[in-house]
Design an enzyme around this catalytic site. Structure first.
Site, PDB file in Angstrom:
ATOM      1  N   HIS A  43    -150.934 -28.282  48.761  1.00  9.07           N
ATOM      2  CA  HIS A  43    -150.217 -29.217  49.638  1.00  9.07           C
ATOM      3  C   HIS A  43    -149.144 -28.531  50.476  1.00  9.07           C
ATOM      4  O   HIS A  43    -148.599 -29.135  51.397  1.00  9.07           O
ATOM      5  CB  HIS A  43    -149.603 -30.344  48.818  1.00  9.07           C
ATOM      6  CG  HIS A  43    -150.637 -31.185  48.141  1.00  9.07           C
ATOM      7  ND1 HIS A  43    -151.628 -31.835  48.823  1.00  9.07           N
ATOM      8  CD2 HIS A  43    -150.855 -31.449  46.837  1.00  9.07           C
ATOM      9  CE1 HIS A  43    -152.406 -32.481  47.971  1.00  9.07           C
ATOM     10  NE2 HIS A  43    -151.965 -32.265  46.757  1.00  9.07           N
ATOM     11  N   GLU A 144    -154.183 -34.380  36.159  1.00  6.69           N
ATOM     12  CA  GLU A 144    -153.463 -35.311  37.050  1.00  6.69           C
ATOM     13  C   GLU A 144    -154.322 -36.515  37.391  1.00  6.69           C
ATOM     14  O   GLU A 144    -154.294 -37.004  38.519  1.00  6.69           O
ATOM     15  CB  GLU A 144    -152.935 -34.588  38.295  1.00  6.69           C
ATOM     16  CG  GLU A 144    -153.888 -33.649  38.980  1.00  6.69           C
ATOM     17  CD  GLU A 144    -153.260 -32.888  40.141  1.00  6.69           C
ATOM     18  OE1 GLU A 144    -152.146 -33.214  40.589  1.00  6.69           O
ATOM     19  OE2 GLU A 144    -153.917 -31.952  40.629  1.00  6.69           O
ATOM     20  N   ASP A 170    -150.188 -37.529  41.425  1.00  3.59           N
ATOM     21  CA  ASP A 170    -151.617 -37.857  41.405  1.00  3.59           C
ATOM     22  C   ASP A 170    -151.997 -38.647  40.161  1.00  3.59           C
ATOM     23  O   ASP A 170    -152.851 -39.535  40.219  1.00  3.59           O
ATOM     24  CB  ASP A 170    -152.453 -36.569  41.496  1.00  3.59           C
ATOM     25  CG  ASP A 170    -152.639 -36.132  42.945  1.00  3.59           C
ATOM     26  OD1 ASP A 170    -152.951 -36.987  43.787  1.00  3.59           O
ATOM     27  OD2 ASP A 170    -152.449 -34.940  43.229  1.00  3.59           O
TER      28      ASP A 170
HETATM   29  C1  3PY Z   1    -148.659 -34.146  41.660  1.00  9.45           C
HETATM   30  O1  3PY Z   1    -147.632 -34.717  41.292  1.00  9.45           O
HETATM   31  O2  3PY Z   1    -149.756 -34.704  41.815  1.00  9.45           O
HETATM   32  C2  3PY Z   1    -148.603 -32.722  41.898  1.00  9.45           C
HETATM   33  O3  3PY Z   1    -149.608 -32.127  42.202  1.00  9.45           O
HETATM   34  C3  3PY Z   1    -147.265 -32.070  41.743  1.00  9.45           C
HETATM   35  O4  3PY Z   1    -147.230 -30.778  42.139  1.00  9.45           O
HETATM   36 MG    MG Z   2    -151.299 -33.331  42.572  1.00  7.92          MG
END
Ligand code: 3PY
Ligand code: MG
Length: 263
Positions: A43, A144, A170
């Site tokens: 990102h 995530e 995520d």
């Molecule tokens: C998230 O919070 O999804 C991340 O990838 C944090 O780096």
């Molecule tokens: Mg993430």
């Protein structure tokens, strides 16, 4: 100390996080004294050429670098390691099969299928070899999603995972919640705690990012890999505060700078 030595210890490992494509920002963040610095090519706004220069800049500060690759893609993983990353953070790993793929890409045969060509990785390491690289590289996979939490025990059974890095935003999003790094929804918190317990049971380093307060909280739950917020956020936050202070006639004492603020 190498990242592997830190990893095998017991102490908290605080990380800085770079999203700005700049060797200069990487050098500044590296100079702060973090235990590791993440270079975010998922990102963050960082391409391969930027990443390479940022790795060189972090080396000047003796700070181990972890590259977050854009996806669980062997080509990206191997390029980051060949460029000299101490390890990789691999996003969106949702199953044992995906975790095995990630681990295999990080390791030379017979442990994996990393291809030989450590152009920068071996540059200042005369003893670099397939087996030393296999021992040193840190493979941290990101859990995530709700699907990943549901399979956390099976994922953690995959041999060669050094750490789990939770993506709180995520993870929240996959549960239909606000993609907020500091989401406090009780079910979301229980999922994070579930991952922490599973990591503890298998002796795998648990990681998460957040602000100092949330990291202190998660450290109590056993998290050791603690990522602080990104360079872009820090820059914007302190520029905003400084501007506000200037507009108020400089009354905010937090904005006092030494030596004209150059260093
Ligand atoms: C998230 O919070 O999804 C991340 O990838 C944090 O780096
Ligand atoms: Mg993430």
């Amino acid at each position: 100390m190498t990242l592997r030595e830190l990893w095998n210890g017991e102490k908290s490992m605080f990380g800085g996080w770079c999203t700005i494509p700049s060797a200069t920002t990487a050098e500044i963040i590296g100079g702060v004294g973090f235990d590791w610095v993440g270079i975010d090519t998922q990102h963050g706004l960082i391409g391969y050429g930027d990443m390479l220069q940022m790795l060189q800049a972090l080396a000047v500060t003796n700070t181990p670098a972890l590259v977050r690759v854009p996806w669980n893609d062997p080509g990206d993983i191997m390029k980051a390691l060949d460029a000299g990353a101490a390890g990789v953070i691999i996003p969106m790993v949702n199953s044992p099969e995906e975790a095995s793929l990630a681990v295999a890409a990080c390791h030379y045969p017979p442990r994996g299928y990393r291809s030989w060509g450590p152009t920068r990785a071996a540059l200042h390491k005369p003893a670099f070899s397939p087996s030393s690289a296999n021992d040193d590289v840190i493979c941290a996979v990101m859990l995530e999603s709700v699907a990943a939490v549901d399979r956390v025990d099976d994922i953690l059974k995959v041999e060669g995972i050094d750490g789990i890095f939770i993506g709180p935003a995520d993870l929240a999003l996959s549960a239909g919640l606000e993609p907020n790094m500091l989401n406090t929804d009780p079910a979301h918190i229980r999922r994070i705690e579930r991952i922490a317990q599973a990591c503890k049971a298998r002796g795998i380093v648990a990681g998460i990012s957040g602000n100092p307060k949330s990291l202190a909280h998660w450290h109590e739950h056993g998290f050791r890999m603690l990522g602080l917020l990104a360079d872009s956020f820090l820059l914007r936050q302190s520029a905003t505060q400084m501007l506000e202070s200037a507009r108020q006639g400089g009354r905010d004492e937090r904005q006092e700078l030494n030596r004209a603020g150059y260093v």
